[in-house]
Structures are given as C-alpha cells and as structure tokens.
Write an enzyme that holds these catalytic residues in place. Structure first.
Site, PDB file in Angstrom:
ATOM      1  N   GLU A 278      24.543  60.536 -11.400  1.00 54.89           N
ATOM      2  CA  GLU A 278      24.104  60.307 -12.596  1.00 54.89           C
ATOM      3  C   GLU A 278      23.659  61.705 -13.228  1.00 54.89           C
ATOM      4  OE1 GLU A 278      20.414  58.136 -15.209  1.00 54.89           O
ATOM      5  OE2 GLU A 278      20.204  58.433 -13.012  1.00 54.89           O
ATOM      6  N   LYS A 350      25.435  52.923 -19.855  1.00 60.87           N
ATOM      7  CA  LYS A 350      24.318  52.173 -19.227  1.00 60.87           C
ATOM      8  C   LYS A 350      23.579  51.119 -20.304  1.00 60.87           C
ATOM      9  CE  LYS A 350      19.909  52.983 -16.766  1.00 60.87           C
ATOM     10  NZ  LYS A 350      19.060  53.985 -16.448  1.00 60.87           N
ATOM     11  N   CYS A 400      21.478  54.186 -12.141  1.00 64.15           N
ATOM     12  CA  CYS A 400      19.919  54.433 -11.844  1.00 64.15           C
ATOM     13  C   CYS A 400      19.456  52.815 -11.452  1.00 64.15           C
ATOM     14  CB  CYS A 400      19.297  54.754 -13.085  1.00 64.15           C
ATOM     15  SG  CYS A 400      17.384  55.211 -12.688  1.00 64.15           S
TER      16      CYS A 400
END
Length: 531
Positions: A278, A350, A400
């Site tokens: 990320e 995301k 994440c």
C-alpha cells in the site's frame, strides 16, 4: 486479559489458541449464568470484554503515541475509551444471554436457571449477534472476533460453511457447553453431580457435535485448482514511517521498492506478478511526472512481468476532484502518460475506509487535530471491482484492513459479467503505524480466516510485515520476518468454485442467531408465572 492473547500465535503456539480462547470464554459463561442479577451479568461481560480489548488492541497506543506524536496520557486514554466502547458488545451479549437463561418463579423468589441447552444456545446466539453488531455499526471494528482464534482448531471447518461469525457461534456454544459439563463433574456431592449431568448432557452433546461437524467440514474440498500456478514476488521495503511521507525521502523509498522488485529470482524462473505494498508510491499519481513513471515502467520491463502497487489516485471530474487509495498495475509496455492521467488498464479503489486515517468521522475533528498524521478524506470504490487478469489467474485485490470484513470480499470471488471471479486474493497494507506489535500477526491470522471462508489463496505484501503467502488450505507457505527489507518469491495455485459461505455470506448465520433468540424469548414469555 488472557483471552486477548488468543488472537495471534505469540507468545503461545498456534495449536494452543483455541484452548486458551475456549477455556477463558467458558469460565466467563459460567460466571454469567451464576450471576444473581442482570446487572452483575452485564458487568461480567463488560469486564471480560474490557480485558480482552485492552490487551488485544494495545497496539493502537503505539500508533497514537509513537507515530502520531499524541501525548502519552491522551494516547492511553484513547485506547481505554475504545476498549470501553468495544466492551459494550460483550456486555450486551452476556446481559441478553442471562435474561434468556432465567425462568421467573411464581412465588416471587429468585429466578431459576433454565435448562443447560437453553443456556448455551442463549450464550452462543447472543454473543454471535453482538459480534456481528460490532462488525457493522459505525463502519465496523470486527477485530478479535472469537472465531479467529479457531483458524487452526477443530472448529475451522465452520468457516467455509458460515464464515467467521458461524465459527464464533460454534466456538461460543462449544466453550459454554463444555464449561457446563466440567462444572457438573466438579461438584463434590455425588447426587448433585449426577443430577446436574442428567440435566446438562444435551449441552455437552451439542458442544461435541460442533467439534465433530467442524472437523468433518474441514475435510470437504469445496474448490478446485484453476489454471497454471502463478510465480509471484511480494515486496516488503520496510520504509520507516518517519521517512514514508517525507518529501526528502520519497524518492529513496520508491528506489528501494524497485530495487527489491528487480532482483533476479534465485532459480532463474520469470516472475509473472510482483505485488508491492500500500502506498508504495506515497503521492498522488499525477504528482509524479511521466519521466518518473517511466522509471517504474523500465523496472517492470527489466523484471519481465506485471507490477501491482499501491498509489493514491486523483480523478478530476466535472463536479469535483475524487481521491482514492488504490492499487494499479503496470508492465514494460505501459505508457507513462497514462499512469500520470490515471487511465490504467487495471485498477482497484479501496471501498472500506479507515476512520481517522482515510476519513474523519463526524464530531471527531478535535481528536484528529491532536495527531500529526498524513490524513485525508478519500472516496470509496465500487462494491464490486473486476479482478486483475494476470498470467491466467484473476487477482482480487483488497487494501489494508479490508480483509477483516469477510463478506465484502465475496463479490469479487463470485464472478462478474466479464470474469469468472477472483482465483487468488491479494492484500496490500502499510502496518508501520503499529510497530512490531500484536497487530501484525493478528492481521495475518484474519487473512488466513478469509482463505478458510473462500477457499482462495491469499497474497500479502506489506511495508513492514506480515508479508506472506497463504495457500488455499490456509497454510502459510512463505513469509518474511517483520521489519526487514526483503522480497518473497512464491508459486501460488489459484482456485475456482464456491464454498457455502462464499455463496451465501453472513445471511444463514444471522437467520440462525435471530431464530434462536426469538424462540428463547418466546419460551421465556410463555413460562412467565401467572398472577
């Protein structure tokens, strides 16, 4: 507090975690049933939850104090307040379980305990319902769901049937059922022991049935191999958080990522996919020039495969600019100008954003102002995004802590109009915020639960750990030591086919929980003493 240590291998071996979770939960259940009042039952659950979360999420203190420069007392207060809030859910569960387990007396005396089977069903259903509420309210925080402690235990088969919440139900029923049986066996008076066992044998049988069904389900093969194995490299650059977003260090960080990506594989085989963490590119894509992006393209050309890397994306539209935490792909043929504009062939945005990190919840701006962190208000990606078609496999990305929300990963697995669904899951993260704490092995444990649920292997590329590859049987087939700069080369076999949980999601276990609670509430109402 021991219960809070059942969600990561250290300091205990993995096989011990189900025993630790079950024994502590069972003891708590027995204390709830023996509580004289509803208030005491609620406080028992609250204390159990507070101890669990104070230990299990202590890593948040590291994030707030060490990396966000929040004053130590305020950081400790923040952890304490979050633990207190999360403890409300166990308190709710034990209060409901106690209430459903009591039978009022006609003469106004103290209520008596219902049958053992009613007690364990009430505890399992109430606890699972509270776990689900904790996972969805206020964007959800499903960390330390009791089902995670059983990713390696005899109850692991429930994950493919009913997901982590179904595993939590089985764990709560098994622990409380065995607790009832053990408590009966420990009675000193032989006649009381026999009477308690006669009344409580259904609870013990139910617990053993959960174990047997979990073991049986774990042997069933719900998925099958898809395509040829994929050669993969997972990059862990171990960029210190103090350097990650420092303008003077950004170029060095990207150079380190590329250096790790370009190193030749030991056996000389070509690498089809390289996954970088990320925010491997820690700026928006249009803040890099075409010349800078060409360095990434040249690196992929040298490497000979496809890079999947984390980068913040800015989309300029007529109404406003949109910002996303994303993963994009590039290879030696990618045009740098298209990378600058964001018009890339493969992209994942995301969708489940982190409170305080990627958006500020209403009313908490004062708290964020006390932190020194590169925060932003990002936009959410679509619920279903097409997996990346690479090397004959379909890579379903998540970023994440998205992989702690199991049901949200299912749309990409089930397939779409132009793809057969993800055959490999891949997570990119930056857990540098939490140092070398329990957060790292806990996150790996939850990734393994996603594998149990879906039957898909999982790739994890992180900045500081835990970078790992997990096969379709939830075995860790390779991992890097935390806080080291290295690359992990693995070969992963994708899978196709759907587990029962991948088909249905959380609906069946929620229906089960609601039905049990409704039936037990009805039984309690019908057995109210007549006045």
């Amino acid at each position: 507090m021991l219960h809070g240590l059942a969600f990561a291998p250290a300091p205990f071996p993995a096989w011990f975690l189900p025993l630790l979770q079950g024994s502590t939960f069972g003891a708590m259940s027995w204390l709830v049933w023996r509580a004289a009042t509803l208030r005491r039952a609620i406080w028992t659950g609250a204390a159990f939850g507070a101890g669990t979360f104070a230990v299990g999420i202590s890593w948040i203190y590291v994030s707030l104090h060490v990396y966000a420069y929040m004053a130590a007392p305020l950081a400790a207060l923040g952890v304490g307040l979050l633990a207190a809030y999360l403890a409300l859910y166990p308190a709710l569960a034990t209060g409901v379980a106690w209430w459903l387990s009591q039978r009022p007396s006609a003469d106004g005396a103290s209520p008596r305990l219902a049958s053992a089977l009613v007690c364990v069903l009430a505890m399992a259903a109430a606890w699972t319902g509270a776990e689900w509420l904790r996972g969805v309210l206020f964007t959800g925080f499903p960390w330390l769901n009791i089902g995670y402690a059983h990713v390696d235990g005899p109850l692991r088969g429930w994950a493919s049937l009913l997901g982590v919440y179904g595993t939590a139900f089985a764990a709560a029923l098994t622990a409380s059922g065995l607790a009832w049986t053990i408590a009966a066996l420990c009675r000193r008076d032989a006649s009381q022991r026999r009477a308690t066992l006669r009344a409580g044998w259904p609870a013990g049988v139910a617990a053993l049935a959960m174990l047997a069904l979990g073991l049986a389900a774990a042997q069933w093969l719900w998925v099958r191999p898809y395509g040829s194995p994929l050669t993969v490299r997972l990059v862990q650059a171990n960029i210190p958080l103090s350097d990650k977003f420092d303008p003077a260090q950004i170029w060095h960080g990207m150079d380190l990522h590329r250096d790790l990506a370009e190193r030749p594989r030991g056996d000389g085989r070509p690498i089809a996919l390289t996954v970088l963490p990320e925010t491997a590119v820690p700026v928006f894509q249009d803040q890099l020039s075409a010349a800078a992006w060409k360095e990434w393209v040249d690196s992929a050309a040298t490497h000979g495969g496809t890079f999947a890397l984390g980068v913040a994306m800015r989309d300029i539209r007529a109404d406003r600019d949109y910002y996303y935490n994303s993963v994009i792909t590039l290879d030696g043929n990618t045009a740098p100008d298209r990378l600058v504009s964001g018009h890339v062939e493969r992209r994942y945005d995301k969708r489940h954003l982190v409170p305080f990190g990627e958006f500020v919840p209403p009313g908490f701006r004062w708290f964020v102002d006390e932190m020194v962190m590169p925060l932003g208000d990002f936009d959410r990606g679509a619920a279903r995004q097409k997996p990346f078609d690479i090397g004959g496999q379909y890579i379903a990305m998540n970023i994440c802590y998205e992989d702690v929300f199991g049901e949200e990963l299912l749309p990409a697995v089930r397939g779409g109009t132009s793809d057969p669904g993800g055959t490999i899951l891949a997570n990119v993260s930056n857990l540098a915020w939490f140092g070398n704490s329990l957060a790292l092995p806990q996150h790996l444990q939850m990734s393994r639960m996603r594998v149990r649920e879906t039957g898909r292997p999982m790739l994890r590329a992180t900045n500081t750990g835990m970078t790992a590859a997990i096969d379709a049987q939830a075995r860790v087939i390779g991992k890097l030591a935390p806080h080291t700069a290295a690359a992990l080369d693995v070969t992963v076999q994708g899978t196709t086919g759907l587990t029962p949980y991948a088909r249905t999601g959380n609906a069946p276990v929620l229906v089960l929980v609601a039905t049990i609670l409704a039936v037990l509430a009805g039984l309690r109402r019908t057995r109210q003493p007549k006045r």
